[in-house]
Design an enzyme around this catalytic site. Structure first.
Site, PDB file in Angstrom:
ATOM      1  N   LYS A 121       0.821  -1.211   0.000  1.00 44.92           N
ATOM      2  CA  LYS A 121       0.000   0.000   0.000  1.00 44.92           C
ATOM      3  C   LYS A 121       0.857   1.263   0.000  1.00 44.92           C
ATOM      4  O   LYS A 121       0.418   2.312  -0.458  1.00 44.92           O
ATOM      5  CB  LYS A 121      -0.970  -0.020   1.159  1.00 44.92           C
ATOM      6  CG  LYS A 121      -2.015  -1.119   0.960  1.00 44.92           C
ATOM      7  CD  LYS A 121      -3.223  -0.980   1.847  1.00 44.92           C
ATOM      8  CE  LYS A 121      -4.318  -1.942   1.423  1.00 44.92           C
ATOM      9  NZ  LYS A 121      -3.964  -3.368   1.627  1.00 44.92           N
TER      10      LYS A 121
HETATM   11  C1  LIG Z   1      -4.540  -4.441   1.033  1.00 43.35           C
HETATM   12  C2  LIG Z   1      -3.781  -5.702   0.936  1.00 43.35           C
HETATM   13  C3  LIG Z   1      -4.150  -6.724   0.026  1.00 43.35           C
HETATM   14  C4  LIG Z   1      -5.384  -6.628  -0.853  1.00 43.35           C
HETATM   15  O1  LIG Z   1      -5.255  -5.671  -1.852  1.00 43.35           O
HETATM   16  P1  LIG Z   1      -6.555  -5.128  -2.647  1.00 43.35           P
HETATM   17  O2  LIG Z   1      -6.049  -3.964  -3.425  1.00 43.35           O
HETATM   18  O3  LIG Z   1      -7.540  -4.716  -1.577  1.00 43.35           O
HETATM   19  O4  LIG Z   1      -7.062  -6.237  -3.494  1.00 43.35           O
HETATM   20  C5  LIG Z   1      -3.354  -7.852  -0.042  1.00 43.35           C
HETATM   21  N1  LIG Z   1      -2.272  -8.001   0.745  1.00 43.35           N
HETATM   22  C6  LIG Z   1      -1.887  -7.055   1.628  1.00 43.35           C
HETATM   23  C7  LIG Z   1      -0.696  -7.296   2.482  1.00 43.35           C
HETATM   24  C8  LIG Z   1      -2.621  -5.873   1.753  1.00 43.35           C
HETATM   25  O5  LIG Z   1      -2.239  -4.936   2.643  1.00 43.35           O
END
Ligand SMILES: *Cc1c(COP(=O)(O)O)cnc(C)c1O
Length: 477
Positions: A121
């Site tokens: 993120k």
């Molecule tokens: C947010 C997140 C996901 C999922 O990603 P999306 O964009 O919501 O599909 C997967 N793995 C981790 C570690 C995350 O923080």
């Protein structure tokens, strides 16, 4: 470049106009009116660019209301080895998203978790922090970001917004329910524009408070309340870049094709892959992996989209994928139904009242194969087995979400097509499950070795909308 709503009933807007907002006024999500096409000449020219310049080249196709020099400078400041400082031994820190090959040239991990909070993120959120500051400065405006988090999103938002002018963050988290490491990550921030509020309750209680405050339109307008949730178009746009970067790392020329496996929750990450493919990046397959919350796997296997209730949502050991409905999924469906906002409106009027929809038999489902999706699901037992298998076979420790991606990737490999699994977090974030799988604690980046012993700054409160509202009022004079 103008942006339109997936529900087709909102005026077209520019990038900077939609950057700070959330949903379109008709309840839809914004998408570019058309996807810019990238041809062989661009792919050749972009192949050897450093990450920040590649980001500029791609983002400038989507953003035409920030002067080029400024956008280029924002990308240069965002994607640095200093920000993405958690590269592993042997990595070139300037790569930002290096590929770690497991089977040489045919199976690899695209490392997206070198940012400050050890999860992918950061890739988008760090850019958002710099874009917000830039746009707010230019408009002589400010924003108070309000959110609820069970871990990854909140910390990524706080590390992106800390110290930014004209931005404050009010982040609610469930008191005593996050890991000691996650608490320390968020609560040790001492920046005066970051406010951590620990709510006595569960994540849903925190989320309900955010919804209640955001639905109070007078309060929201008076205090310039905004969000940075996963439907934000700027986040999706920033994520497109690393699909290109991964493609270049896995190929020598543009006639080769690549598959990506993506651990998915809200469909944000893989939506960026879908857009990269629509732009012309030679992606053979987008392999979507879910955990026990398999609403998206079910759709791609059966054509039925059946959102779950909160009560039906499992709390799993890959918690950042614990979703009941996938907020970004509407963007893909908009493309699938030929960009007909009327059709999306009808489908989602059902979804919003808890109903399912089934596309089998429709002309849309007949075209599903053109989009290159494959899918699968992973359970706690699969996760443990995959973490063990990866360590025993390749000597690499992976986190629980990445393990879900790898498990499903292994079921969908094709000869001659390199498969890149998106590594969405570092194992250090999910120590307990790694310990359960391997009987040992994963390595932690040296700079975070004793983060739990730093002083913490957090306000503990009852799950009471009035109290949160009063706290925001007191702190955004
Ligand atoms: C947010 C997140 C996901 C999922 O990603 P999306 O964009 O919501 O599909 C997967 N793995 C981790 C570690 C995350 O923080």
């Amino acid at each position: 470049m103008r942006y339109i709503s997936t529900r087709g009933r909102a005026p077209a807007q520019s990038f900077c106009d939609i950057l700070l907002g959330g949903l379109a006024p008709d309840g839809g999500l914004y998408l570019p009116e058309s996807y810019p096409h990238v041809g062989a000449a661009e792919l050749d020219a972009w192949r050897s660019l450093p990450y920040h310049e590649l980001a500029y080249q791609i983002l400038s196709r989507f953003i035409d209301d920030i002067p080029s020099d400024d956008l280029r400078e924002i990308c240069r400041r965002t994607y640095t080895a200093e920000v993405y400082c958690h590269a592993r031994a042997g990595d070139d820190p300037r790569e930002i998203t290096p590929v770690h090959w497991l089977d040489d040239g045919s199976l690899g991990l695209l490392a997206l978790s070198n940012g400050p909070t050890l999860a992918f993120k950061d890739m988008a959120m760090q850019l958002l922090g710099n874009l917000f500051e830039y746009v707010l400065e230019r408009r002589h405006d400010s924003i108070n970001i309000l959110g609820a988090t069970s871990g990854d999103t909140g910390s990524a938002a706080e590390y992106a917004m800390r110290g930014k002018h004209n931005v404050r963050v009010f982040m609610l988290s469930p008191h005593g329910r996050m890991s000691a490491f996650q608490r320390a990550q968020m609560y040790s921030l001492q920046d005066p524009n970051i406010f951590n509020i620990a709510v006595r309750g569960m994540f849903d209680d925190a989320q309900d408070i955010v919804k209640a405050v955001s639905n109070d339109h007078a309060f929201k307008a008076r205090h310039k309340i905004g969000a940075v949730n996963s439907i934000n178009w700027g986040r999706v746009a920033a994520q497109i870049v690393y699909y290109f970067k991964g493609y270049f790392a896995a190929t020598r020329s543009n006639d080769q094709r690549v598959a990506f496996a993506v651990p998915s929750g809200n469909f944000g990450n893989i939506c960026a892959g879908h857009i990269a493919r629509m732009m012309g990046l030679p992606i053979e397959r987008l392999v979507l992996a879910t955990n026990e919350n398999d609403v998206l796997d079910e759709f791609f296997r059966t054509g039925t989209y059946r959102p779950r209730t909160t009560a039906e949502t499992h709390a799993t050991s890959s918690p950042s994928m614990d979703i009941s409905k996938a907020s970004n999924f509407e963007r893909f469906i908009f493309d699938l139904v030929g960009r007909d906002g009327q059709v999306v409106s009808e489908l989602w009027s059902g979804v919003e009242s808890g109903a399912s929809f089934d596309l089998v038999g429709s002309p849309y489902w007949a075209c599903i194969d053109e989009y290159g999706f494959a899918s699968g699901a992973s359970s706690h037992a699969d996760r443990l087995a995959t973490i063990r298998h990866c360590f025993d076979t390749w000597g690499v420790v992976i986190d629980t979400h990445t393990a879900d991606g790898l498990k499903v990737a292994l079921e969908h490999r094709q000869t001659g097509i390199p498969m890149l699994v998106l590594e969405t977090a570092l194992p250090a974030k999910f120590e307990d499950t790694i310990c359960e799988a391997l009987g040992r604690v994963p390595d932690r980046p040296a700079d975070l070795a004793d983060i739990e012993s730093l002083p913490q700054r957090v306000e503990v409160m009852d799950a009471d909308v009035g109290a949160v509202r009063a706290f925001i009022e007191r702190h955004c004079a």
